[in-house]
Design a protein around this motif. Structure first.
Motif, PDB file in Angstrom:
ATOM      1  N   ALA A 225      -8.051 -20.676 -22.103  1.00  0.00           N
ATOM      2  CA  ALA A 225      -8.483 -19.364 -22.617  1.00  0.00           C
ATOM      3  C   ALA A 225      -9.788 -19.487 -23.393  1.00  0.00           C
ATOM      4  N   GLU A 226      -9.904 -20.534 -24.213  1.00  0.00           N
ATOM      5  CA  GLU A 226     -11.119 -20.734 -25.010  1.00  0.00           C
ATOM      6  C   GLU A 226     -12.331 -21.005 -24.121  1.00  0.00           C
ATOM      7  N   VAL A 227     -12.153 -21.840 -23.095  1.00  0.00           N
ATOM      8  CA  VAL A 227     -13.276 -22.162 -22.211  1.00  0.00           C
ATOM      9  C   VAL A 227     -13.741 -20.908 -21.482  1.00  0.00           C
ATOM     10  N   ARG A 228     -12.795 -20.125 -20.991  1.00  0.00           N
ATOM     11  CA  ARG A 228     -13.166 -18.895 -20.285  1.00  0.00           C
ATOM     12  C   ARG A 228     -13.839 -17.901 -21.219  1.00  0.00           C
ATOM     13  N   ARG A 229     -13.335 -17.803 -22.456  1.00  0.00           N
ATOM     14  CA  ARG A 229     -13.958 -16.895 -23.427  1.00  0.00           C
ATOM     15  C   ARG A 229     -15.392 -17.303 -23.708  1.00  0.00           C
ATOM     16  N   ALA A 230     -15.613 -18.624 -23.881  1.00  0.00           N
ATOM     17  CA  ALA A 230     -16.951 -19.108 -24.202  1.00  0.00           C
ATOM     18  C   ALA A 230     -17.930 -18.789 -23.077  1.00  0.00           C
ATOM     19  N   ALA A 234     -21.295 -16.042 -23.031  1.00  0.00           N
ATOM     20  CA  ALA A 234     -22.634 -16.629 -22.929  1.00  0.00           C
ATOM     21  C   ALA A 234     -23.608 -15.609 -22.354  1.00  0.00           C
ATOM     22  N   ALA A 235     -24.741 -15.462 -22.979  1.00  0.00           N
ATOM     23  CA  ALA A 235     -25.749 -14.501 -22.538  1.00  0.00           C
ATOM     24  C   ALA A 235     -26.288 -14.908 -21.169  1.00  0.00           C
ATOM     25  N   GLY A 236     -26.440 -13.925 -20.274  1.00  0.00           N
ATOM     26  CA  GLY A 236     -27.019 -14.200 -18.970  1.00  0.00           C
ATOM     27  C   GLY A 236     -26.103 -14.949 -18.035  1.00  0.00           C
ATOM     28  N   ALA A 237     -24.804 -14.952 -18.301  1.00  0.00           N
ATOM     29  CA  ALA A 237     -23.868 -15.711 -17.459  1.00  0.00           C
ATOM     30  C   ALA A 237     -22.980 -14.787 -16.652  1.00  0.00           C
ATOM     31  N   GLU A 238     -23.527 -13.663 -16.186  1.00  0.00           N
ATOM     32  CA  GLU A 238     -22.734 -12.699 -15.441  1.00  0.00           C
ATOM     33  C   GLU A 238     -22.210 -13.327 -14.151  1.00  0.00           C
ATOM     34  N   GLY A 239     -20.915 -13.184 -13.915  1.00  0.00           N
ATOM     35  CA  GLY A 239     -20.309 -13.760 -12.719  1.00  0.00           C
ATOM     36  C   GLY A 239     -20.018 -15.239 -12.831  1.00  0.00           C
ATOM     37  N   ALA A 240     -20.309 -15.829 -13.983  1.00  0.00           N
ATOM     38  CA  ALA A 240     -20.102 -17.269 -14.158  1.00  0.00           C
ATOM     39  C   ALA A 240     -18.624 -17.577 -14.380  1.00  0.00           C
ATOM     40  N   GLN A 241     -18.213 -18.766 -13.906  1.00  0.00           N
ATOM     41  CA  GLN A 241     -16.840 -19.230 -14.088  1.00  0.00           C
ATOM     42  C   GLN A 241     -16.855 -20.725 -14.405  1.00  0.00           C
ATOM     43  N   PRO A 242     -16.025 -21.145 -15.352  1.00  0.00           N
ATOM     44  CA  PRO A 242     -15.961 -22.582 -15.646  1.00  0.00           C
ATOM     45  C   PRO A 242     -15.226 -23.315 -14.522  1.00  0.00           C
ATOM     46  N   VAL A 243     -15.591 -24.571 -14.306  1.00  0.00           N
ATOM     47  CA  VAL A 243     -14.883 -25.423 -13.345  1.00  0.00           C
ATOM     48  C   VAL A 243     -13.774 -26.138 -14.111  1.00  0.00           C
ATOM     49  N   LEU A 244     -12.542 -25.674 -13.930  1.00  0.00           N
ATOM     50  CA  LEU A 244     -11.416 -26.181 -14.723  1.00  0.00           C
ATOM     51  C   LEU A 244     -10.738 -27.341 -14.001  1.00  0.00           C
ATOM     52  N   HIS A 245     -11.360 -28.486 -14.057  1.00  0.00           N
ATOM     53  CA  HIS A 245     -10.830 -29.700 -13.443  1.00  0.00           C
ATOM     54  C   HIS A 245      -9.525 -30.100 -14.131  1.00  0.00           C
ATOM     55  N   GLU A 246      -8.460 -30.308 -13.333  1.00  0.00           N
ATOM     56  CA  GLU A 246      -7.135 -30.560 -13.907  1.00  0.00           C
ATOM     57  C   GLU A 246      -7.129 -31.799 -14.802  1.00  0.00           C
ATOM     58  N   GLY A 247      -7.753 -32.875 -14.332  1.00  0.00           N
ATOM     59  CA  GLY A 247      -7.775 -34.101 -15.125  1.00  0.00           C
ATOM     60  C   GLY A 247      -8.509 -33.912 -16.440  1.00  0.00           C
ATOM     61  N   LEU A 248      -9.635 -33.192 -16.408  1.00  0.00           N
ATOM     62  CA  LEU A 248     -10.384 -32.940 -17.642  1.00  0.00           C
ATOM     63  C   LEU A 248      -9.588 -32.043 -18.581  1.00  0.00           C
ATOM     64  N   LEU A 249      -8.875 -31.054 -18.032  1.00  0.00           N
ATOM     65  CA  LEU A 249      -8.029 -30.203 -18.865  1.00  0.00           C
ATOM     66  C   LEU A 249      -6.974 -31.026 -19.599  1.00  0.00           C
ATOM     67  N   ASP A 250      -6.350 -31.953 -18.866  1.00  0.00           N
ATOM     68  CA  ASP A 250      -5.335 -32.804 -19.489  1.00  0.00           C
ATOM     69  C   ASP A 250      -5.938 -33.637 -20.612  1.00  0.00           C
ATOM     70  N   THR A 251      -7.128 -34.189 -20.358  1.00  0.00           N
ATOM     71  CA  THR A 251      -7.776 -35.035 -21.366  1.00  0.00           C
ATOM     72  C   THR A 251      -8.143 -34.236 -22.601  1.00  0.00           C
ATOM     73  N   VAL A 252      -8.807 -33.105 -22.397  1.00  0.00           N
ATOM     74  CA  VAL A 252      -9.249 -32.298 -23.533  1.00  0.00           C
ATOM     75  C   VAL A 252      -8.058 -31.784 -24.332  1.00  0.00           C
ATOM     76  N   THR A 253      -6.999 -31.405 -23.636  1.00  0.00           N
ATOM     77  CA  THR A 253      -5.793 -30.934 -24.321  1.00  0.00           C
ATOM     78  C   THR A 253      -5.291 -31.966 -25.319  1.00  0.00           C
ATOM     79  N   TYR A 288     -17.255 -32.329 -20.998  1.00  0.00           N
ATOM     80  CA  TYR A 288     -17.707 -30.938 -20.940  1.00  0.00           C
ATOM     81  C   TYR A 288     -17.282 -30.320 -19.614  1.00  0.00           C
ATOM     82  N   PHE A 289     -17.022 -29.009 -19.644  1.00  0.00           N
ATOM     83  CA  PHE A 289     -16.681 -28.273 -18.433  1.00  0.00           C
ATOM     84  C   PHE A 289     -17.947 -27.681 -17.816  1.00  0.00           C
ATOM     85  N   PRO A 290     -18.235 -27.977 -16.532  1.00  0.00           N
ATOM     86  CA  PRO A 290     -19.382 -27.345 -15.867  1.00  0.00           C
ATOM     87  C   PRO A 290     -19.109 -25.864 -15.631  1.00  0.00           C
TER      88      PRO A 290
END
Length: 693
Positions: A225-230, A234-253, A288-290
């Motif tokens: 939720a936080e990554v998507r909110r950020a 973000a200014a000028g990021a219309e239509g942008a979506q984070p790449v939520l890699h499962e392994g990175l999500l597990d690590t960051v969690t 970091y999430f791309p």
């Protein structure tokens, strides 16, 4: 019913250690409670970088009283010739606190034994738990553990506090001078002080108030939720979506206790880097999430997840941007430098990389792979031979590039990128990347036959070489990942439906080691057997009965794709009503014919009507089944074979196979052997016969 709350507070534990430790903690706790005959409703675990916690609800408050049997010496050893108790029997009784007269005789599967029954009074759960909790700490295993201060205990990181509550009361527990209590600690920076709790609900609520989301699943959802909110803010990021890699999500969690995301930017010039290199630089080094646009292409944005609330977002973002900029500048420099030399020019330098001490260099391995890939192409797709040799020759060259040196996970990927830059054919460049696939069990397999051929050659070269020098996996030891190599090879053959002889390929791979290892022909068979075991394990793990799988593999595994087709046919046919009867008859046939190998049948010696009928049925079924077997249409072939069930039954009902006349006896054995050989073209169905109780 009662509840238990146990928390091990520590210094920050590496993110990758946490979930395996929680799984092990839950399994160990359940096992120990079952061992004490203490029932419970549920076990939950919680964890953050600073804590591993266990919560048990509905816990039985006291062991039940029980009658326990103690088995002693056998009846024969317990009584002498006059029927009196021996000294062994008397000694056993007194060792258990009983008089010899209290001994009883009980019948067990092993025979009659002496026994005494003891009434055991159950203990209070509160008294039983402290040793259990201490054992949970001491027995927990991590990839790496450490000592600290003057403690003999080892753990992932130094233990700072222990929380142990049973129905709100502290359980007395002291380990290495550290005593359990009723307090936990909040967020290290935002609420570091000790705070008292009185149970599981209190624990969860109190930590939430002190900026700790202790439930990993809840914390993971918060990270998302936080990554998507950020990104959305973000200014000028219309239509942008984070790449939520499962392994990175597990690590960051498991890196944070309170996730707070912030979106940063980087210079567009870095988008000239290959997308995989950019993503890897952000994900592996910086966590970091791309961010991608609506078209799926990378945007000059990224999301960092902090472990504290952020007062000045601009300042925090600039800090992350400086760190990432340095990484990307290095990556862009490496990329530009690498492209100054073609991959082909690097191949001779592979002689400076050791593949294995006894098996030579990576240059030698590349030469063997190229030769084997060329041989495979000649047999499977001759038009691909030149491309297969070229792709295999270049397959390992990117190991010498600075990009792969910095990011090892980019091996193959950078080979493709640099190959295309050098003007290599797109199919060759694709094969350079694909020959590493699948990277893990269940992973993506090569999409091209060319990539598959190089991948097969690479894996078989490794398997054969290691087996030839005795480097075979034993127990947990598998230094060269040979199990993974075998599973990958099976996945490629299955995924692209490549039919080939493993024995032939393994023998060719062994020949490639001429002058390096002893040319022992048995090595090829050992490698095929090793692959077969992995194959069988995979099929059984997928839910197929072991007997069914072994029915197919036992009669032939040299071509795994063919074996898969026979397994599928056997799986489909086993539901037929007549199949179990035929399987039982075939088992009887196998027992009767034993070592007989002859199949020549003299019709003149067929005297009984039932054996004539069986011969006629076999002749008819063979005429129908053999063409189907040649076409690998195994299910229709088996359906045809099922028609022979009734003639077989009548044969066994009325014909004496082991006749006194040697010629008739041999003729009947040959008839059954011929029938057996036909069925064995698909599988040994006798293994699938289940005896009725």
């Amino acid at each position: 019913m009662s509840e238990l709350l146990f928390e091990i507070g520590t210094e920050e534990i590496p993110a990758g250690y946490i979930q395996p430790a929680l799984d092990a903690l839950a399994a160990a706790a359940a096992g120990k409670l079952h061992g004490l005959e203490l029932a419970f409703e549920s076990i939950r675990t919680f964890g953050t970088p600073r804590r591993l916690a266990l919560a048990v609800t509905g816990l039985q408050s006291r062991q039940a009283d029980r009658r326990q049997q103690h088995i002693g010496p056998s009846k024969k050893a317990g009584f002498d010739a006059n029927g009196k108790l021996t000294k062994a029997a008397e000694g056993f009784a007194r060792s258990r606190g009983f008089e010899p007269e209290q001994l009883q005789v009980v019948t067990t599967p092993k025979g009659d034994y002496l026994m005494v029954e003891e009434d055991v009074q159950g203990q209070e759960t509160a008294a039983l738990l402290p040793p259990v909790l201490e054992a949970l700490i001491r027995e927990l295993v991590f990839p790496k553990s450490m000592h600290w201060a003057d403690c003999s205990l080892t753990f992932a990181r130094p233990i700072q506090w222990l929380l142990a509550l049973y129905d709100g009361e502290v359980l007395p527990l002291t380990i290495e001078g550290l005593t359990s209590g009723a307090t936990t600690r909040g967020h290290r920076f935002m609420a570091p002080e000790d705070v008292a709790v009185n149970g599981i609900d209190s624990y969860l609520a109190t930590l939430a108030e002190r900026f700790v989301i202790v439930d990993p699943a809840e914390r993971r959802a918060k990270v998302v939720a936080e990554v998507r909110r950020a990104v959305s803010e973000a200014a000028g990021a219309e239509g942008a979506q984070p790449v939520l890699h499962e392994g990175l999500l597990d690590t960051v969690t498991n890196l944070v206790e309170l996730p707070c995301a912030i979106c940063g930017r980087f210079d567009r010039k870095f988008l000239h880097l290959p997308q995989e290199a950019l993503v890897t630089s952000m994900r592996e080094h910086q966590k970091y999430f791309p961010v991608v646009g609506a078209d799926g292409r990378l945007l000059p944005l990224f999301v960092a997840v902090n472990n504290t609330r952020i007062a000045d977002r601009a300042l925090a973002a600039s800090g992350h941007e400086r760190v990432l900029r340095a990484r990307l500048e290095d990556g862009l420099f490496f990329f530009n430098e690498d492209r100054k030399r073609p991959l082909a020019d690097r191949c001779p330098e592979l002689s400076g990389i050791v593949f294995q001490n006894k098996l030579g260099t990576m240059a030698a391995k590349s030469g063997r792979i190229a030769a084997l890939a060329g041989l495979l192409a000649e047999r499977i797709a001759p038009e691909l031979r030149a491309a297969a040799v070229r792709a295999a020759t270049l397959a390992k060259a990117d190991l010498l590039t600075t990009m792969v040196g910095e990011f090892p996970s980019l091996q193959g990927i950078m080979g493709r990128v640099y190959g295309l830059h050098d003007g290599e054919k797109p199919a060759v460049a694709q094969a350079i990347e694909e020959h590493y696939l699948p990277i893990r069990a269940g992973g993506e397999v090569p999409q091209s036959l060319l990539g598959a051929l190089v991948g097969i050659a690479d894996r078989m070269d490794t398997l054969v070489g290691c087996f030839a020098i005795g480097e075979k996996p034993t127990g947990n030891k598998d230094a060269f990942g040979l199990r993974r190599q075998a599973i990958g090879l099976i996945s490629i053959l299955r995924g692209l439906h490549i039919s080939l002889s493993l024995e032939t390929v393994a023998a060719a791979a062994l020949a490639g080691y001429a002058g390096v290892v002893e040319q022992n022909p048995g090595v090829a068979g050992e490698v095929v057997h090793f692959i077969r075991l992995r194959f069988e394990n995979e099929q059984i793990a997928a839910g197929l009965p072991q007997a069914l799988v072994e029915a197919a593999t036992s009669v032939g595994f040299d071509d795994p794709v063919d074996c898969l087709m026979r397994i599928e046919a056997l799986n489909q046919i086993r539901s037929q009503e007549s199949f179990p009867v035929l399987a039982g008859s075939f088992k009887r046939i196998r027992n009767i014919i034993k070592d007989n190998r002859e199949t020549a049948i003299d019709e003149a010696l067929l005297t009984e009507s039932a054996e004539k009928e069986l011969f006629a049925a076999l002749t008819a079924v063979r005429a129908r089944a053999l063409p189907l077997l040649e076409q690998r249409s195994y299910e229709p072939a088996l359906l045809a074979m099922l028609e022979i069930k009734n003639p077989v039954d009548r044969f066994f009902d009325t014909v004496m196979v082991m006749a006194e006349d040697a010629a008739i006896r041999r003729n009947r054995l040959n008839l059954l052997t011929a029938l057996g050989e036909l069925i064995l073209r698909v599988g040994d169905i006798s293994r699938m016969h289940v005896e009725k109780e």
